[in-house]
Design an enzyme around this catalytic site. Structure first.
Site, PDB file in Angstrom:
ATOM      1  N   LYS A   1     -15.255  -1.854  11.172  1.00  0.00           N
ATOM      2  CA  LYS A   1     -14.842  -2.719  10.067  1.00  0.00           C
ATOM      3  C   LYS A   1     -15.723  -3.973  10.000  1.00  0.00           C
ATOM      4  O   LYS A   1     -16.216  -4.459  11.021  1.00  0.00           O
ATOM      5  CB  LYS A   1     -13.374  -3.085  10.277  1.00  0.00           C
ATOM      6  CG  LYS A   1     -12.676  -3.782   9.120  1.00  0.00           C
ATOM      7  CD  LYS A   1     -11.202  -3.931   9.460  1.00  0.00           C
ATOM      8  CE  LYS A   1     -10.407  -4.674   8.410  1.00  0.00           C
ATOM      9  NZ  LYS A   1      -8.968  -4.758   8.756  1.00  0.00           N
TER      10      LYS A   1
ATOM     11  N   SER B   1      -5.864  -3.558   5.259  1.00  0.00           N
ATOM     12  CA  SER B   1      -7.140  -4.120   4.890  1.00  0.00           C
ATOM     13  C   SER B   1      -8.337  -3.290   5.358  1.00  0.00           C
ATOM     14  O   SER B   1      -9.465  -3.552   4.934  1.00  0.00           O
ATOM     15  CB  SER B   1      -7.248  -5.542   5.470  1.00  0.00           C
ATOM     16  OG  SER B   1      -7.268  -5.535   6.880  1.00  0.00           O
TER      17      SER B   1
ATOM     18  N   SER C   1      -2.736  -2.857   8.701  1.00  0.00           N
ATOM     19  CA  SER C   1      -4.061  -2.669   8.108  1.00  0.00           C
ATOM     20  C   SER C   1      -4.843  -1.475   8.635  1.00  0.00           C
ATOM     21  O   SER C   1      -5.863  -1.099   8.062  1.00  0.00           O
ATOM     22  CB  SER C   1      -4.895  -3.939   8.280  1.00  0.00           C
ATOM     23  OG  SER C   1      -4.368  -4.981   7.491  1.00  0.00           O
TER      24      SER C   1
END
Length: 479
Positions: A85, A160, A184
């Site tokens: 990420k 997210s 997330s």
């Protein structure tokens, strides 16, 4: 390239092909980059990637291939391409956390979790898109816009860790690492038909990750296959892999209060998943936890911790163009969907306030309630929809998340790909375990995969990659 299809194969299969020399680590990097090129900006334009480190990836692939050629015993992820990420630091790469305001921030060192991936032999290929600063669950980003759900291009992929879920579902890699503070990892796993694991609070290091809430933050793996989740967790914790863990039949509590405000077919899919687990030997019963959602809101410490934690992180990085949340807001680069939440968190009362101490106390009380329910009823796990509503249209706001339960309680949680809702969209069943009992979650995932239907590639991706049919003279589409 010969060997298994990287877009569907599990990591064990890829490792076997590497050992048999029908594939090389360089072949896997080639295939990963080719698939990203075909799908991320071209084709359906999934927008899952923020950075590609091709030079570093090919260097590491060559080193991995050389180790195999010398007969060095392969490590857990030896030669396997991985994506991380955008809020996870990789030395020499940008760390923008989905925000144009942080363009120019370059990591000096690897995050601790990246160090562990490399120690396991993984090849870090690039970084994935995310909801800006991890402050939401739809994937809104001033850097990349909104990622697309590969199962339904007009729908949200969740967040997210949006790009991590999309990248695994679209077959870029078998494993991506996201971060989870309020669901997330779990939500993108649910909306993309994947497995996602959040570990017990404190189980994995946070060093080198742009913080949202140090109390609730946790990196975690997202995979297509249950066995890959076991392997990834072993690598991330630097533990020995113990696949196929056996044990007594699982006893599961169906957390009734977390099924409220059901979306079309979500409850049906989750209940069918519980029935399939029962067919594999598990048992389940309804369990009540009154006032759950109100207690979760009182226990959430993100707003208290975010501003100060982000300020400390940026202050330690001289290349950062912004030194605070206030500076990020003043840059004018923030995605419009984030403006209201960032305004609330900028200048929040913070960790010195009585409200913060009350929130932490509420976290402890909730964990005690969950432990009591598990112990009093002789349960191994609690189960509920990861999200009570289906993925919204791309760009919309997502209701119905149950993603706060595990982070607030500090307990480990797992998203199982439970099936599809009435519109054919993926649904996730979340399983919650006792502290430090990831083994039971991984055992449940293994049982689920054994009695499940296996991985089915998203139809939209298959269509995008299908060769164009032409008429007999090549002039155009065949009739």
């Amino acid at each position: 390239m010969t060997g298994p299809d990287i877009a569907t194969a599990d990591i064990d299969t890829l490792l076997q092909a590497l050992t048999a020399r029908t594939l090389s680590a360089r072949d896997l990097v080639d295939a990963t980059l080719a698939r990203i090129a075909a799908l991320d900006t071209a084709g359906p334009a999934l927008r899952a990637i923020t950075h590609i480190g091709a030079t570093d990836a090919y260097r590491d692939a060559a080193a991995s291939d050389a180790r195999r050629a010398r007969g060095v015993r392969p490590r857990l992820l030896e030669g396997i391409p991985v994506l991380v990420k955008d809020n996870i630091e990789v030395a020499g790469w940008p760390t923008r956390a989905g925000s144009r305001a942080l363009d120019g921030l370059v990591a000096a060192t690897d995050a601790a979790i990246v160090t562990r991936l490399r120690a396991a032999g993984a090849i870090v290929v690039g970084k994935t898109a995310m909801h800006e600063l991890a402050c939401g669950i739809t994937g809104a980003s001033s850097l990349t816009g909104f990622a697309r759900n590969p199962h339904a291009l007009d729908r949200s992929p969740g967040g997210s860790s949006s790009g991590a879920g999309v990248a695994v579902a679209a077959g870029y890699v078998a494993l991506a690492i996201g971060t989870d503070t309020a669901g997330s990892v779990q939500i993108p796993a649910a909306f993309n038909g994947l497995y996602g694991l959040r570990a017990t609070r404190g189980a994995l290091p946070l060093d080198g990750i742009v913080p949202l809430s140090p109390t609730q933050d946790m990196p975690g793996p997202i995979t297509r296959h249950a066995a890959d989740l076991e392997r990834a967790f072993a690598a991330l914790t630097a533990r020995t892999l113990t696949p196929g863990m056996a044990g007594a039949p699982l006893a599961i509590g169906r957390l009734v209060s977390a099924f409220e405000s059901d979306g079309v077919g979500v409850t049906d899919a989750c209940d069918q998943a519980l029935s399939r687990l029962a067919a594999a030997g598990a048992s389940w019963r309804n369990i009540a936890l009154d006032g759950l959602h109100a207690q979760l809101e009182r226990a959430n410490v993100i707003a208290y911790e975010f501003d100060a934690a982000l300020r400390r992180f940026l202050a330690a990085r001289p290349t950062s163009p912004c030194d605070s949340l206030a500076a990020i807001r003043a840059s004018g680069c923030v995605h419009p969907q984030l403006a209201p939440v960032l305004a609330k968190r900028d200048g929040h009362l913070g960790t010195d306030s009585p409200g913060y101490r009350q929130a932490l106390a509420t976290q402890g009380a909730l964990r005690c309630r969950i432990d009591a329910v598990l112990n009093d009823h002789g349960l191994d796990l609690l189960a509920y929809p990861t999200v009570r509503q289906p993925p919204v249209e791309r760009g919309g706001l997502q209701p119905g998340s149950n993603g706060l339960i595990a982070p607030v309680a500090g307990l480990p949680g797992l998203n199982l790909p439970a099936g599809r809702d009435a519109d054919g969209l993926p649904v996730g069943l979340h399983l919650l375990a006792r502290a430090d009992d990831e083994a039971t979650l991984l055992r449940a995932a293994r049982q689920w995969s054994t009695h499940g239907h296996g991985w089915q590639p998203p139809a939209a991706i298959a269509a995008a990659l299908a060769p164009t049919r032409t008429g007999p003279n090549g002039e155009g589409p065949a009739g």
